[in-house]
Design an enzyme around this catalytic site. Sequence first.
Site, short mmCIF file in Angstrom:
data_model
loop_
_atom_site.label_atom_id
_atom_site.label_comp_id
_atom_site.label_asym_id
_atom_site.label_seq_id
_atom_site.Cartn_x
_atom_site.Cartn_y
_atom_site.Cartn_z
N HIS A 54 -11.00 -2.36 11.20
CA HIS A 54 -9.89 -3.20 10.74
C HIS A 54 -9.70 -4.34 11.74
CE1 HIS A 54 -5.36 -3.28 9.39
NE2 HIS A 54 -6.09 -4.13 8.69
N GLY A 68 -4.09 -3.95 -1.78
CA GLY A 68 -4.71 -2.89 -0.99
C GLY A 68 -4.98 -1.61 -1.78
N ASP A 121 -9.67 -9.75 8.58
CA ASP A 121 -9.14 -8.41 8.34
C ASP A 121 -10.14 -7.28 8.64
OD1 ASP A 121 -6.94 -6.78 7.49
OD2 ASP A 121 -7.92 -6.47 5.56
N ASN A 155 -3.23 -15.23 11.40
CA ASN A 155 -2.86 -16.35 12.27
C ASN A 155 -3.81 -16.46 13.46
OD1 ASN A 155 -0.71 -17.09 10.70
ND2 ASN A 155 0.79 -15.89 11.85
N CYS A 178 0.46 -7.91 11.66
CA CYS A 178 0.72 -8.21 13.08
C CYS A 178 0.07 -9.54 13.48
CB CYS A 178 0.16 -7.11 13.97
SG CYS A 178 1.17 -5.64 14.01
N LYS A 188 -2.98 -11.02 12.26
CA LYS A 188 -4.45 -11.16 12.33
C LYS A 188 -4.90 -12.48 11.71
CE LYS A 188 -6.68 -7.41 10.95
NZ LYS A 188 -5.61 -6.53 10.38
N LYS A 227 -9.69 -2.33 1.33
CA LYS A 227 -9.36 -1.17 2.19
C LYS A 227 -10.15 0.07 1.76
CE LYS A 227 -6.27 -3.59 4.32
NZ LYS A 227 -6.56 -4.09 5.67
N SER A 248 -1.58 -3.74 10.29
CA SER A 248 -1.26 -4.68 9.21
C SER A 248 -0.03 -5.52 9.56
CB SER A 248 -0.95 -3.89 7.94
OG SER A 248 -2.02 -3.01 7.67
N ARG A 271 0.85 -1.20 0.00
CA ARG A 271 0.00 0.00 0.00
C ARG A 271 0.89 1.25 0.00
NH1 ARG A 271 -1.83 0.73 4.32
NH2 ARG A 271 -1.25 -1.10 5.51
N TYR A 294 -1.32 -3.54 -6.82
CA TYR A 294 -1.19 -4.21 -5.51
C TYR A 294 -2.55 -4.26 -4.80
CZ TYR A 294 -0.34 -5.15 -0.68
OH TYR A 294 -0.43 -5.70 0.58
N ARG A 343 1.99 -12.24 -0.82
CA ARG A 343 0.61 -12.50 -0.37
C ARG A 343 0.02 -13.74 -1.00
NH1 ARG A 343 -1.96 -8.62 3.22
NH2 ARG A 343 -0.36 -7.07 3.56
C1 OXD Z 1 -3.23 -4.62 5.26
C2 OXD Z 1 -3.84 -5.80 4.62
O1 OXD Z 1 -2.31 -4.02 4.69
O2 OXD Z 1 -4.75 -6.38 5.22
O3 OXD Z 1 -3.69 -4.27 6.37
O4 OXD Z 1 -3.45 -6.18 3.50
MN MN Z 2 -5.39 -5.34 7.00
#
Ligand code: OXD
Ligand code: MN
Length: 580
Positions: free
Chosen positions: A227, A200, A276, A255, A251, A253, A207, A249, A70, A198, A365
């Site tokens: 989010h 995002g 997400d 998992n 961190c 989520k 997003k 982002s 992003r 890309y 990704r």
């Molecule tokens: C982010 C995503 O960048 O979910 O937060 O891709």
């Molecule tokens: Mn995200």
Amino acid sequence: MTANHSPLRKWVDEVARLTQPEAIHWCTGDDEEFADLIRQMTDDGTLAALNQDSYPNCYLHLSDPSDVARVEHLTYVCTERQIDAGPNNHWMSPADGHAKMDALFAGAMRGRTLYVIPYCMGPIDSPYSRCGVEITDSAYVAVNMKLMTRMGSAALARIERDGSFVKGLHSTGDLDPERRFIMHYPEELSIKSIGSGYGGNALLGKKCHALRIASYQARKEGWLAEHMLIVGIENPHGETHYIACAFPSACGKTNLAMLIPPESQPGWKVWTLGDDIAWLHLDDGGTLRAINPESGYFGVVPGTNEETNRNAYAMIRHDTIFTNVARTANNEPWWEGKNEGAPAIDWQGRPYDPANGKAAHANSRFTVAAQNNPAYSRLAEAPQGVPISAIVFGGRRKSVAPLVYQAKNWRHGVLVGAGVASETTAANVGKVGVVRRDPMAMKPFCGYNFADYWAHWLSFADRSPRLPKIFHVNWFRQGQDGKFLWPGFGDNLRVLRWIIERCEERVAAVETAIGYLPASGDIDMTGLAVSDDDMSALTSIDEDEWRAEIDAIGVYLESYGERLPDELRAEQKRIAKELG
Ligand code: OXD
Ligand code: MN
């Protein structure tokens, strides 16, 4: 397929006149169309088929090396008045924003096909869902939108019924970073994005629509677009609590949303609703209910393996589009932390050479339909969504933030969310590892002034006595030696169990100025080798550090000036005073 809905028809005609495509394709979203688009992209080199024996229906896309994340510095919110976009957004007037973008879009689709993609964010028959239409000249975007949203004929039928939709216009353009912009016009419910393929920046349902535009729409309509992942935690008696968690982002989520309980926690199950984004509505009884507007995952690949996320590892073994991963000699996808195989070709298509850096891009990704997830909750398709017991905020912090604490009430919880800070990651272009404020993990995604957003959050306290409890977690605390103190991944269930016990009012806690912390022994440590010293570092606070933290939060909040809600200011002052 054509549309009866005349504003849609009119808009498609206008866009076609401006962008001059060679052909127009209305997406039906059916499987044949998907297969045709994949075939077309493997023929023209946009996609490469991966090893179809070990990774059936898996494909690889390598993006332009300048287009891998992003671009917050090129992302704008265009409201009539700058103050409505707030200090948290880059701003341009709608007139200037349209003029700039229309000049870039003029003739941008010459020689290309224009795809019209009607989509629905949320279950097709949910009153909480909202629709959009993305126009794009990218077949890669079209197939990703098929995996990520309810896309095609059923969405078009709903748009015709509802009579309204978010307009998103996207072109890959010439990928020149100088001509790359992501513009949002929340007052018009529209988006224009050019110069990037890309996720995002280009999959506008995610997003751009489901967070930036939807957050604005949600404020007007009295709900929240966040989010947040949504997860169901089922105890050994078959009772399930639903929790929504907001982390910045990359961190973890995905998992957490697909967590596999450790062996020492028999009988516990975790069900994924979303990884997400959550749309949260109060129902007539005052219960906060969540739907996941998406129907697929666009997840970070590096670090995914049998141990860290067995569900995801199985899920991306078939019917997956990979972007910017490496390949092995036998044409399987490869990434750092896969723990299997070795890279032969890197994410830029070069023979792998460690001198060139990582084999897979740090923000590589996977795109995959949610149904592929072995832990997908059947309630993810429920029109009424699920009732939320707890909201959990979190950040990536080496120090300061303990493993878990609970806010004292909703108002305090809003301050906890507003004060979230985290080290930056590769999901955005820019420096990695710098601590920045990321309120509610929405810094890059709130489509209006944060001060108004916090006021909106605070207003829920007047609307229901049955709001979820609010918590903060930090899986990323480090010791003096730089090692993580907490194992994370499946063991995070232990923390979620404490959170649920607090929601059920079955466990006491230690009251501090910053909130309630777990008492010693209240987090189940069966089978876990974390020393008592590390555990007490994880579950206590350093008052000096917290005095500095609360002061820094105060300074940050004041940067929102007179729009900052007094209630939030008062809450910050209360904690500062209690800390002394
Ligand atoms: C982010 C995503 O960048 O979910 O937060 O891709
Ligand atoms: Mn995200």
